[in-house]
Design a protein around this motif. Sequence first.
Motif, PDB file in Angstrom:
ATOM      1  N   ARG A  87      18.206  12.652 -49.721  1.00 15.03           N
ATOM      2  CA  ARG A  87      16.882  12.751 -48.827  1.00 15.03           C
ATOM      3  C   ARG A  87      17.437  12.463 -47.380  1.00 15.03           C
ATOM      4  N   PRO A  88      16.437  12.907 -46.566  1.00 13.37           N
ATOM      5  CA  PRO A  88      16.673  13.195 -45.199  1.00 13.37           C
ATOM      6  C   PRO A  88      16.824  11.424 -44.771  1.00 13.37           C
TER       7      PRO A  88
ATOM      8  N   GLY B  19      14.320  18.168 -33.838  1.00 15.09           N
ATOM      9  CA  GLY B  19      15.515  18.233 -34.661  1.00 15.09           C
ATOM     10  C   GLY B  19      16.752  18.204 -33.517  1.00 15.09           C
TER      11      GLY B  19
ATOM     12  N   ASP C 228      18.831  18.621 -50.345  1.00 15.43           N
ATOM     13  CA  ASP C 228      18.874  17.486 -51.194  1.00 15.43           C
ATOM     14  C   ASP C 228      18.316  17.857 -52.349  1.00 15.43           C
TER      15      ASP C 228
ATOM     16  N   ARG D 225      16.826  18.443 -44.266  1.00 15.96           N
ATOM     17  CA  ARG D 225      15.732  18.337 -43.309  1.00 15.96           C
ATOM     18  C   ARG D 225      15.254  19.940 -43.143  1.00 15.96           C
ATOM     19  N   ALA D 226      16.076  20.676 -42.899  1.00 13.47           N
ATOM     20  CA  ALA D 226      15.813  22.155 -42.584  1.00 13.47           C
ATOM     21  C   ALA D 226      15.689  22.982 -43.890  1.00 13.47           C
TER      22      ALA D 226
ATOM     23  N   ASP E 146      22.468  15.802 -43.239  1.00 15.00           N
ATOM     24  CA  ASP E 146      21.073  15.430 -43.000  1.00 15.00           C
ATOM     25  C   ASP E 146      20.124  16.803 -42.362  1.00 15.00           C
ATOM     26  N   GLY E 147      20.954  17.411 -41.290  1.00 16.13           N
ATOM     27  CA  GLY E 147      20.056  18.635 -40.768  1.00 16.13           C
ATOM     28  C   GLY E 147      19.945  19.425 -41.860  1.00 16.13           C
TER      29      GLY E 147
ATOM     30  N   ARG F 137      16.665  14.779 -31.994  1.00 26.83           N
ATOM     31  CA  ARG F 137      16.978  13.618 -32.788  1.00 26.83           C
ATOM     32  C   ARG F 137      18.706  13.838 -33.065  1.00 26.83           C
ATOM     33  N   GLN F 138      19.158  14.797 -33.085  1.00 21.94           N
ATOM     34  CA  GLN F 138      20.858  14.979 -33.028  1.00 21.94           C
ATOM     35  C   GLN F 138      21.476  14.412 -31.780  1.00 21.94           C
TER      36      GLN F 138
END
Length: 312
Positions: free
Chosen positions: A25-26, A204, A296, A291-292, A287-288, A207-208
């Motif tokens: 998951r993110p 994004g 997952d 999310r994008a 994670d990137g 956040r990064q």
Amino acid sequence: MTAPAPPVGLPSLSAGPGSGPVPLRPLAVGEILDGGMDLLRRHPGPTLGTAGVTVVVQLLITVPLWWAITGLLSRESSSLDTDILLFLLTLTAASVVAALGSTVAAVITSAAAAVAVIQEAAGAPTSLPVCWARLRPLFGKLMLLGLTLTGLNVVIAAIPIVGYFVPLFGGLMRLSVLVLVFEGGTIGNALKRSMQVGSGTAAGLFRQLGIRLLAGAVGGFLWFIMMLPLTIIATTVVQLLVGGDPLVSGDHGALLLLTVTVAFAYYLPLIVVWAFRSGIDTLLYLDGRMRAEALDVEWGLAGRRSRTERVR
């Protein structure tokens, strides 16, 4: 013409969602920062071991340059202009080695951490020799990527105002290391993909960059609290052994001893910092993509298919 080295690739999870090295998951900011340390503890060989090897290599190159600099600073000169020129040339060489060494160390350590995650996800051994064997076909390409990133960092540093953010943008481009390991392709495509994964949207991107800023602060703090006492101990021991300040006496043997001890005090904490940073890079990449690109979901479905086939 040689065929490009294949990527290590993303395996199926060996025992179902939640059993792998990264939650499917993110990830929250705290999970990424904690996960950087967690990867370091779970895989000391590929993270600390690889960072340690890069530190030893950098020490072997840096110590002679530092010794030359301290020698120039401590000697009485008959030709001041020549000494200033030699000092500037040696200082430039030391700076280039430090910048290149830091980038290459980050590239190799991040790649080793990524392979350790892949091995753990597949339920395979994660020792340093095993990870290195899987990484070896990509080594030449990773070294070339390290040179490319160093050059790009220099170019960005020369741009007014933007240059102040080199550590942040340099970190974003370091995702290209993970792209090479997980996806393969050329260095140009890896750099392009790293920007897509790291900055798919404005939110994004910020956040990064924010997570990298926090991780940089944590890494800087870790380095400082380890480096300061080591430096104080090193300089005190050298002064007690040689009976004075080597920079004042100009004794070459004492200067070499001082250079070696201070270099160790400076670089040894970087083993932990580089290993921590490699875990952050790996988690930010995953994670990137989660999310994008719903990595997952894709990874979880692949794991279910793999387990179904084994049951049959």
